[in-house]
Each structure stands twice: as C-alpha cells, then as structure tokens.
Design an enzyme around this catalytic site. Structure first.
Site, mmCIF file in Angstrom:
data_model
loop_
_atom_site.group_PDB
_atom_site.id
_atom_site.type_symbol
_atom_site.label_atom_id
_atom_site.label_comp_id
_atom_site.label_asym_id
_atom_site.label_seq_id
_atom_site.Cartn_x
_atom_site.Cartn_y
_atom_site.Cartn_z
ATOM 1 N N SER A 18 13.783 13.144 22.177
ATOM 2 C CA SER A 18 13.075 12.593 23.329
ATOM 3 C C SER A 18 11.588 12.928 23.277
ATOM 4 O O SER A 18 10.899 12.549 22.334
ATOM 5 C CB SER A 18 13.734 13.102 24.610
ATOM 6 O OG SER A 18 13.205 12.442 25.732
ATOM 7 N N ASP A 45 8.028 7.268 26.324
ATOM 8 C CA ASP A 45 8.126 8.445 25.460
ATOM 9 C C ASP A 45 8.706 8.022 24.106
ATOM 10 O O ASP A 45 9.094 6.856 23.939
ATOM 11 C CB ASP A 45 8.916 9.570 26.143
ATOM 12 C CG ASP A 45 10.379 9.230 26.382
ATOM 13 O OD1 ASP A 45 10.751 8.047 26.260
ATOM 14 O OD2 ASP A 45 11.168 10.129 26.702
ATOM 15 N N ASP A 80 11.462 8.098 22.429
ATOM 16 C CA ASP A 80 12.733 7.373 22.311
ATOM 17 C C ASP A 80 12.854 6.273 23.369
ATOM 18 O O ASP A 80 13.910 5.663 23.521
ATOM 19 C CB ASP A 80 13.936 8.328 22.353
ATOM 20 C CG ASP A 80 14.152 8.973 23.707
ATOM 21 O OD1 ASP A 80 13.147 9.313 24.369
ATOM 22 O OD2 ASP A 80 15.317 9.158 24.111
ATOM 23 N N ASP A 120 13.083 6.059 26.627
ATOM 24 C CA ASP A 120 13.965 6.027 27.799
ATOM 25 C C ASP A 120 13.186 6.331 29.082
ATOM 26 O O ASP A 120 13.613 5.966 30.162
ATOM 27 C CB ASP A 120 15.185 6.959 27.632
ATOM 28 C CG ASP A 120 14.832 8.424 27.473
ATOM 29 O OD1 ASP A 120 13.637 8.755 27.321
ATOM 30 O OD2 ASP A 120 15.763 9.265 27.495
#
Length: 578
Positions: free
Chosen positions: A153, A305, A307, A309
């Site tokens: 993340s 961010d 990734d 999400d």
C-alpha cells in the site's frame, strides 16, 4: 530471552538458510550478515518469523525469516493453497493474483502463481501492475475462490506485502483467517511446491480492465452534471503506482476531458523517487501535484496511493490557496453528495444504507439520520465494510462506505477501498459544485453549516519493542479499569468496550451487537465529544481518535471554529494524560 540465548537462536535459524533449499544469492546475503561483527542486522532478520496475520504479510524486503522474500512468500502461499484445497475439497478452484509497482512485486506475484498452480489451483495472473480494487473485482467477476495481491500500500519503499482475499472479493475474515494462519504456520520451506504447472496459469489484462472500467461507471450518480462540466480542470498523480493507466482512463470514460497528469510521478518506480513517502495523507506527497495545479489553474488536484485503493483530494479555499481535504471530510462529502443527488433524481427507494468505521466522523451519522438513510458502524479495516455489504446483499442497497484513512467505496462490485471509482465520483462532485457556482471547499462549508461543525484529530503514540507492547497493554487495561469521568470539562455519558461488547449509557449497562470483538474503547461526552482508543494491529502504536464539536455561525467563522476546536482537542488530551 537473554541476549546470548537470543543470538544462539538467531544463528540457529540463519544456518538453515545456508542450506540447499535456498538460492545462492540468498545464501550469500545470510553469510554476509553472519560474518558481520555487528549482529544487529542478523538479529532483526532472524529473531522471529514474519507473522501471517488476518490481512496477510507486510514487512521490509531482504533475506531472513522476518523479511519479505520469495521463501517467506512461498511458505505463506503453500499454507493458503493447502487451506483452499481443504475448504473446497473435490471442487475445481481458481485464484486471482495481482501486484503493485514495488521492487520485487512481480517476482513475488509470479512465485505465488507458480505455487498455487503446483497445488492444482487455476491461476489468473495479471500481466502487469493493477490497482487493488481491480484484483477484488476480478475475483468476483471470474468466480474465483480466493486471491492474492502483492502490495504494501502506502508504506515506504523498503516494504512489500501480501494481501489475502476470499471468494467474495474481500480480505479474509473468520473463520477462514485463523484457518489459513494455522495452515501457514505448519509449512516449512521444503514443503513448498515452487515448480509451476504452466497449464494452470492464465495471463489476464486488457479484457479485465474493460470490465472493471465498465463496472466503475455504476458509481456515477448524475452524468448530465459531468457533460455540462466536462472541462473541469483536473490534475492527477498516481505517486509512481498502479493508478497510472486505469484512473485517467476511468475519468475519460466518465466524460471528463481536461485531465493533466504529473509526468514525473507517472513513471512506475518502486523507489518512489519524487516523494519522501508514497502516502497521499502526507501533504509533502501532494506538492508536485499542487505545483502543476497552480501552473494549469486546476480546479482540484487528486492522487492515489501506490496500490490505488486510497485517494487524496486538494482543492482551493475561499482565498484561492490549496488545502488538503482530510479523510473524514472526504467521506462526509461523498455521503452528502450521494444522498442529496440520488434523492433529487428519485433514485432512493427506501432500503439504502451507508457504512462507516467506528473511528470515522459522527457527522456522517448526522447526514444519514437527517435524510432517513440507515448507517452501519463497523470495526476499523475495510474488510468489515465488505462484511456488512455481503450480509445485506439482496436485502438492502449499499450506496457508499468509507473510513477516516482516505478510503471510500461508492458501489458494491468491489469489496475493498476503490480509488479509481472514488476519484471519478469526487470529480463528479466537483463538477456538481461548479455547476452550482461553488468550489469543493465551499461545498464542505455548506455541509458544516447544515449539519454542524466538528473537528477530528488522530494522535498516535509509538512504544517500540517488548517493553513498549507491555506498556500499551497496561495503558488499555488502565483505561478499562479507570475510565475518564470527564473530557475537557464535559462529563462522560457513554462508554463502549468492543472487547467485551458491553456499553454503559448514563450508568446503565447493555450489550453491543457486532460481528466480532476488537480491542477498542470509546468515550462519548454530554457536549458531543467522542474519543476512540485502540492499539494498532500492525505497528507498536496506540492510537487516539478525537472528535470535538464547535460553533460555526457563518462560513467566515471556519478558521475561528477550527482554532477553538483545536484548543478543545488539547484539553481532551490533557484529560487523558496523552
């Protein structure tokens, strides 16, 4: 454990990694650490096994049992495969495997795919990096039993991670979480089937992107608004991550035509060279986007961010300066817009619901209650929002859910935070605001004027090491045994303990209904202050989430109301001795 005993244990663990089950590069790295007179690095790499928790794995990369590497990833995957084959015995099984932009992410994703296939499980492996929500979507779209996403993340560049998903596209919950952990803990390196069955690995990409882009459009509330404001001036940055292709495409598919990307941050790079930390919550990560926004006179600046999400939003205040909208305000704005405009368009049928986490702003409850929309409060972590969606599927209609940490999901085709859908929707909200002669900032002020002003602040106290963990445990125990009687001069009227699932309201005890327990305490006062206390599940921290109400008679009072609320937060901290 004494230092000598610890070192002996560490050296014993490290020697195993000099054996033939490990490649030459790994053996060299372990030998280098063992030969070093300073044993700090060796101890940190081998003093424990990186724990496979309810969310999967996360840690720094390198050789060792306490590191993210292909062997630790391999053992986790072998355990996960063993659990899938037990849970679905006699059935054909399949999984989705995806990854983000980090160093080694592709290597780890291919390792995961190889091991699943070697265990007779069909694998749909994405051809390249993809957003976390697309992995969740693909699990549901392809009817798979599980999935893995290789991502850490928004953590610093040294980290990588492993997220485990179940057949509903959500991160794994009970009883499967503990079942998988039990299986993972049984596995040794020699048990791992690294050699793939290539017939069981199918590469996916563009066709799933198309299906996902189509699904994201379901989050749209009012296309006419977008058509009228198609030239809304948008700046976007993926922070070197997975949103780089999907999010500009999503925005164009919704009808937005004036999109500027931050070119330096469109480069896929696991070293995140343009930011100190690839976390859109940090204002520093938004600097390049704001600079471009100033240059092109943008209406708003958005980032996802690595990734993709979570999202961050920057808009102009009443003086034309860039301001970052915090996670609570973001969630509030989404809920307000979805309700207001679905109502206006006659899309509300009476069975709709919203979800938030227990540490997220209570102002969202005010918005839901005033509009007769049901609101569910869930534990921290998006898997609990996904749990509520699954529980109510076919009975009630999900219209949105979010948390204070910059995550929102505006539709139910995905079961995790979804930056592509949320970014498209926040641009629709900005278009609607512009259509009505407002900026996003002015819209936020209107929400405060209609529903009341409050300020939220989170404080984390770090207590490293075993002594720190003991201290955090003692702090929680003390709060349980000796709850505060007042906060900033206002009496505490409600105490909630989510570990015991008991609450005391005005002196009367009753039960709390939740799907599980969690080590969280909450205090509510007569003047509307709310404090949530919880130890972090992944870091040596104890977190305090504080919300205080303030008075805002006009939009011009915002700065004054904020300053008064900040002072009140400090008074609350004093009451809690933090």
């Amino acid at each position: 454990m004494e230092n000598n005993d610890l070192l002996l244990e560490v050296e014993k663990n490290a020697k195993v990694w000099l054996g033939s089950n490990f490649d030459e590069e790994t053996r060299k790295e372990v030998k280098r650490m063992m030969d070093n007179a300073d044993k700090t690095e060796l101890i940190d790499a081998f003093y424990r096994t990186l724990e496979f928790g309810t969310g999967g794995l996360r840690g720094t990369m390198g050789a060792g049992t306490n590191r993210m590497n292909k062997y630790v990833v391999g053992m986790a995957t072998q355990g996960f495969a063993n659990y899938i084959n037990k849970a679905f015995a006699g059935k054909k099984t399949s999984v989705v495997v995806g990854h983000d932009c980090r160093n080694n992410s592709r290597l780890f994703a291919e390792t995961v795919a190889n091991i699943f296939s070697a265990n007779g499980i069909k694998v749909f492996l994405f051809e390249g990096l993809r957003p976390t929500p697309e992995i969740s979507f693909a699990i549901r779209q392809l009817g798979c039993q599980a999935g893995v996403n290789i991502t850490a993340s928004h953590n610093p560049k040294e980290y990588n991670g492993y997220k485990a998903y179940w057949e509903d596209g959500a991160q794994v919950l009970a009883p499967h979480d503990t079942g998988i952990i039990d299986e993972v803990n049984k596995v040794k390196v020699e048990d791992v089937k690294f050699e793939p069955n290539k017939d069981l690995i199918e590469i996916i990409g563009g066709e799933m992107d198309f299906d996902y882009l189509t699904a994201v459009k379901e989050a749209m509330v009012d296309q006419d608004v977008i058509l009228r404001q198609k030239d809304l001036n948008i700046v976007y940055s993926p922070l070197h991550g997975t949103g780089r292709v999907i999010i500009p495409l999503c925005l164009r598919s919704w009808g937005f035509q004036n999109i500027h990307v931050v070119p330096e941050q469109m480069v896929v790079d696991g070293n995140f060279p343009t930011v100190k930390s690839p976390n859109p919550e940090n204002s520093e990560a938004m600097t390049m986007g704001m600079n471009l926004g100033t240059k092109v006179n943008a209406d708003l600046v958005i980032a996802s961010d690595p990734d993709a999400d979570r999202l961050a939003i920057v808009c102009r205040d009443d003086k034309g300066k860039w301001v970052i909208i915090n996670g609570n305000q973001t969630c509030m704005m989404f809920c307000y817009y979805i309700i207001t405009n679905m109502k206006k368009l006659g899309k509300l049928k009476g069975n709709e619901f919203l979800v938030k986490t227990i540490v997220t702003s209570e102002l969202i409850r005010e918005i839901a209650d005033k509009n007769n929309i049901k609101l569910y409060d869930e534990f921290t972590g998006f898997k609990w929002i996904a749990y509520r969606i699954r529980e109510l599927e076919g009975k009630e209609k999900y219209i949105g859910g979010g948390e204070e940490s910059f995550g929102f999901l505006p539709y139910d085709k995905v079961r995790d935070k979804d930056a592509p859908a949320s970014i498209c929707l926040i641009c629709e909200i900005a278009a609607w605001a512009k259509d009505n002669g407002m900026t996003l900032y002015e819209l936020l002020m209107n929400i405060y004027m209609e529903y009341g002003f409050q300020l939220e602040k989170a404080v984390s106290i770090t207590k490293p090491g075993k002594s720190g963990a003991d201290e955090i445990k003692a702090m929680m125990e003390n709060f349980r045994q000796n709850p505060p009687k007042e906060l900033a001069g206002s009496p505490v009227t409600t105490i909630k303990d989510f570990k015991t699932l008991k609450q005391v309201v005005n002196g009367k005890e009753s039960d709390i209904t939740m799907p599980d327990t969690s080590n969280v305490l909450q205090y509510f006062t007569a003047d509307g202050t709310k404090v949530s206390v919880r130890p972090s599940g992944t870091e040596p921290k104890i977190k305090f989430y504080m919300e205080v109400k303030g008075e805002m008679k006009s939009k011009a009072d915002y700065d004054k109301a904020s300053a008064a609320a900040e002072a009140k937060v400090e008074a609350v901290r004093k009451s809690l001795n933090i």
